[in-house]
Design a protein around this motif. Structure first.
Motif, PDB file in Angstrom:
ATOM      1  N   SER A  40       0.866  -1.184   0.000  1.00 18.37           N
ATOM      2  CA  SER A  40       0.000   0.000   0.000  1.00 18.37           C
ATOM      3  C   SER A  40       0.905   1.236   0.000  1.00 18.37           C
ATOM      4  CB  SER A  40      -0.882   0.017   1.248  1.00 18.37           C
ATOM      5  OG  SER A  40      -0.080   0.274   2.404  1.00 18.37           O
ATOM      6  N   ASP A  41       0.333   2.398  -0.283  1.00 18.50           N
ATOM      7  CA  ASP A  41       1.137   3.623  -0.271  1.00 18.50           C
ATOM      8  C   ASP A  41       1.764   3.856   1.104  1.00 18.50           C
ATOM      9  OD1 ASP A  41       0.553   3.940  -2.927  1.00 18.50           O
ATOM     10  OD2 ASP A  41      -0.742   5.688  -2.655  1.00 18.50           O
ATOM     11  N   GLY A  42       1.006   3.592   2.164  1.00 20.81           N
ATOM     12  CA  GLY A  42       1.549   3.751   3.515  1.00 20.81           C
ATOM     13  C   GLY A  42       2.709   2.807   3.774  1.00 20.81           C
ATOM     14  N   GLU A  43       2.579   1.560   3.316  1.00 27.15           N
ATOM     15  CA  GLU A  43       3.660   0.588   3.483  1.00 27.15           C
ATOM     16  C   GLU A  43       4.878   0.979   2.649  1.00 27.15           C
ATOM     17  OE1 GLU A  43       1.035  -3.463   4.313  1.00 27.15           O
ATOM     18  OE2 GLU A  43       1.353  -2.793   2.254  1.00 27.15           O
ATOM     19  N   ILE A  44       4.636   1.535   1.471  1.00 27.16           N
ATOM     20  CA  ILE A  44       5.746   1.980   0.623  1.00 27.16           C
ATOM     21  C   ILE A  44       6.533   3.076   1.325  1.00 27.16           C
ATOM     22  CG2 ILE A  44       6.316   3.254  -1.491  1.00 27.16           C
ATOM     23  CD1 ILE A  44       4.022   1.662  -2.858  1.00 27.16           C
ATOM     24  N   VAL A  45       5.835   4.088   1.845  1.00 24.94           N
ATOM     25  CA  VAL A  45       6.511   5.189   2.528  1.00 24.94           C
ATOM     26  C   VAL A  45       7.258   4.669   3.756  1.00 24.94           C
ATOM     27  CG1 VAL A  45       6.190   7.362   3.783  1.00 24.94           C
ATOM     28  CG2 VAL A  45       4.986   6.978   1.632  1.00 24.94           C
ATOM     29  N   ALA A  46       6.616   3.764   4.496  1.00 23.18           N
ATOM     30  CA  ALA A  46       7.261   3.207   5.690  1.00 23.18           C
ATOM     31  C   ALA A  46       8.550   2.469   5.309  1.00 23.18           C
ATOM     32  CB  ALA A  46       6.307   2.278   6.433  1.00 23.18           C
ATOM     33  N   TRP A  47       8.501   1.660   4.250  1.00 20.85           N
ATOM     34  CA  TRP A  47       9.693   0.911   3.842  1.00 20.85           C
ATOM     35  C   TRP A  47      10.773   1.849   3.322  1.00 20.85           C
ATOM     36  CZ3 TRP A  47      12.427  -0.116  -0.727  1.00 20.85           C
ATOM     37  CH2 TRP A  47      13.400  -1.119  -0.604  1.00 20.85           C
ATOM     38  N   LEU A  48      10.391   2.824   2.516  1.00 21.07           N
ATOM     39  CA  LEU A  48      11.378   3.749   1.960  1.00 21.07           C
ATOM     40  C   LEU A  48      12.103   4.560   3.025  1.00 21.07           C
ATOM     41  CD1 LEU A  48       9.519   5.178  -1.167  1.00 21.07           C
ATOM     42  CD2 LEU A  48      11.598   3.790  -1.181  1.00 21.07           C
ATOM     43  N   THR A  49      11.425   4.844   4.129  1.00 21.06           N
ATOM     44  CA  THR A  49      11.995   5.750   5.127  1.00 21.06           C
ATOM     45  C   THR A  49      12.593   5.037   6.341  1.00 21.06           C
ATOM     46  OG1 THR A  49       9.816   6.073   6.144  1.00 21.06           O
ATOM     47  CG2 THR A  49      10.470   7.644   4.432  1.00 21.06           C
ATOM     48  N   ALA A  50      12.442   3.724   6.417  1.00 18.52           N
ATOM     49  CA  ALA A  50      12.996   2.971   7.551  1.00 18.52           C
ATOM     50  C   ALA A  50      14.437   2.553   7.251  1.00 18.52           C
ATOM     51  CB  ALA A  50      12.140   1.736   7.827  1.00 18.52           C
ATOM     52  N   PHE A  51      15.263   2.500   8.282  1.00 17.36           N
ATOM     53  CA  PHE A  51      16.648   2.041   8.107  1.00 17.36           C
ATOM     54  C   PHE A  51      16.641   0.615   7.589  1.00 17.36           C
ATOM     55  CE2 PHE A  51      20.554   0.007   9.482  1.00 17.36           C
ATOM     56  CZ  PHE A  51      21.503   0.903   9.009  1.00 17.36           C
ATOM     57  N   ASN A  52      17.480   0.341   6.610  1.00 14.97           N
ATOM     58  CA  ASN A  52      17.600  -0.983   6.025  1.00 14.97           C
ATOM     59  C   ASN A  52      19.026  -1.461   6.254  1.00 14.97           C
ATOM     60  OD1 ASN A  52      18.438  -2.804   3.672  1.00 14.97           O
ATOM     61  ND2 ASN A  52      16.206  -2.797   3.475  1.00 14.97           N
ATOM     62  N   GLU A  53      19.170  -2.552   6.981  1.00 17.71           N
ATOM     63  CA  GLU A  53      20.480  -3.092   7.348  1.00 17.71           C
ATOM     64  C   GLU A  53      21.334  -3.376   6.112  1.00 17.71           C
ATOM     65  OE1 GLU A  53      23.162  -3.810  10.184  1.00 17.71           O
ATOM     66  OE2 GLU A  53      21.070  -3.550  10.773  1.00 17.71           O
ATOM     67  N   GLU A  54      20.728  -3.992   5.104  1.00 15.88           N
ATOM     68  CA  GLU A  54      21.451  -4.362   3.882  1.00 15.88           C
ATOM     69  C   GLU A  54      22.029  -3.132   3.170  1.00 15.88           C
ATOM     70  OE1 GLU A  54      20.332  -6.356  -0.437  1.00 15.88           O
ATOM     71  OE2 GLU A  54      19.060  -6.773   1.289  1.00 15.88           O
ATOM     72  N   LEU A  55      21.296  -2.022   3.203  1.00 16.44           N
ATOM     73  CA  LEU A  55      21.724  -0.802   2.523  1.00 16.44           C
ATOM     74  C   LEU A  55      22.575   0.110   3.406  1.00 16.44           C
ATOM     75  CD1 LEU A  55      18.315   0.054   0.823  1.00 16.44           C
ATOM     76  CD2 LEU A  55      20.354  -0.899  -0.293  1.00 16.44           C
ATOM     77  N   GLY A  56      22.483  -0.083   4.723  1.00 15.67           N
ATOM     78  CA  GLY A  56      23.194   0.785   5.655  1.00 15.67           C
ATOM     79  C   GLY A  56      22.591   2.170   5.754  1.00 15.67           C
ATOM     80  N   ALA A  57      21.378   2.310   5.272  1.00 16.15           N
ATOM     81  CA  ALA A  57      20.655   3.586   5.258  1.00 16.15           C
ATOM     82  C   ALA A  57      19.202   3.264   4.925  1.00 16.15           C
ATOM     83  CB  ALA A  57      21.230   4.516   4.192  1.00 16.15           C
ATOM     84  N   SER A  58      18.367   4.268   4.918  1.00 12.70           N
ATOM     85  CA  SER A  58      16.996   4.028   4.451  1.00 12.70           C
ATOM     86  C   SER A  58      17.042   3.863   2.931  1.00 12.70           C
ATOM     87  CB  SER A  58      16.086   5.198   4.825  1.00 12.70           C
ATOM     88  OG  SER A  58      16.368   6.332   4.025  1.00 12.70           O
ATOM     89  N   PRO A  59      16.096   3.106   2.369  1.00 12.82           N
ATOM     90  CA  PRO A  59      16.069   2.994   0.904  1.00 12.82           C
ATOM     91  C   PRO A  59      15.961   4.357   0.217  1.00 12.82           C
ATOM     92  CG  PRO A  59      14.752   1.257   1.871  1.00 12.82           C
ATOM     93  CD  PRO A  59      15.147   2.184   2.996  1.00 12.82           C
ATOM     94  N   LEU A  60      15.224   5.289   0.800  1.00 14.22           N
ATOM     95  CA  LEU A  60      15.112   6.616   0.202  1.00 14.22           C
ATOM     96  C   LEU A  60      16.457   7.331   0.206  1.00 14.22           C
ATOM     97  CD1 LEU A  60      13.391   8.758  -1.133  1.00 14.22           C
ATOM     98  CD2 LEU A  60      12.637   9.493   1.147  1.00 14.22           C
ATOM     99  N   ALA A  61      17.196   7.229   1.306  1.00 14.18           N
ATOM    100  CA  ALA A  61      18.533   7.835   1.362  1.00 14.18           C
ATOM    101  C   ALA A  61      19.448   7.182   0.321  1.00 14.18           C
ATOM    102  CB  ALA A  61      19.124   7.705   2.762  1.00 14.18           C
ATOM    103  N   ALA A  62      19.345   5.870   0.163  1.00 16.60           N
ATOM    104  CA  ALA A  62      20.166   5.171  -0.830  1.00 16.60           C
ATOM    105  C   ALA A  62      19.802   5.618  -2.252  1.00 16.60           C
ATOM    106  CB  ALA A  62      20.017   3.660  -0.676  1.00 16.60           C
TER     107      ALA A  62
END
Length: 116
Positions: A77-99
Motif C-alpha cells: 500500500s502507499d503507507g507501506e511503501i513510505v514506511a519501507w522507503l523511510t525505515a533504516f535498512n540493514e542491507e543498505l546501511g541507510a533508508s532505501p530513500l537515502a540510498a
C-alpha cells in the motif's frame, strides 16, 4: 517511518517543484510519487526527500517512480511503501530513500525484491 523525516503538504511539495498542486495530485494519481494522510486535518503529505536539486532545478528523484512501481507490484500500500522507503535498512546501511538519493537504485531494488 522516520521521526526526523521532513514532510510537505501537497501545496508545499508543488511550490518546492515549481508546479501546481494539481500537478502534484496528478503525480500521486499516476504513481510518480506516493502520499500519506497525516496530521489533524488528515491532509496528504509527501516526504520532502522525494525532491532533489539537479542543475539548479528541483525535481522528483528520477529513480523513485520505478521503485514505487516495483513496490506496488509487490502489493504494498502507499503507507507501506513510505514506511519501507523511510525505515533504516540493514542491507543498505541507510533508508532505501537515502540510498536512492545517493544514486544506489540497483541495491535498493534488490533489497525490495528480497521482501517477496
Amino acid at each position: 517511518m522516520s521521526e526526523e523525516m521532513s514532510w510537505l503538504a501537497v501545496p508545499d511539495f508543488a511550490d518546492a517543484l515549481g508546479v501546481t498542486a494539481s500537478d502534484v495530485r496528478d503525480m500521486i494519481r499516476t504513481g510518480g510519487v506516493v502520499a500519506v494522510r497525516r496530521g489533524e486535518n488528515n491532509a496528504w503529505y509527501l516526504p520532502a526527500d522525494f525532491i532533489e536539486e539537479s542543475d539548479g532545478r528541483a525535481r522528483v528523484l528520477p529513480t523513485l517512480p520505478g521503485t514505487l512501481t516495483l513496490l506496488r507490484d509487490m502489493a504494498f500500500s502507499d503507507g507501506e511503501i513510505v514506511a519501507w522507503l523511510t525505515a533504516f535498512n540493514e542491507e543498505l546501511g541507510a533508508s532505501p530513500l537515502a540510498a536512492l538519493r545517493e544514486g544506489r537504485r540497483a541495491p535498493v531494488r534488490r533489497a525490495a525484491q528480497t521482501l517477496l
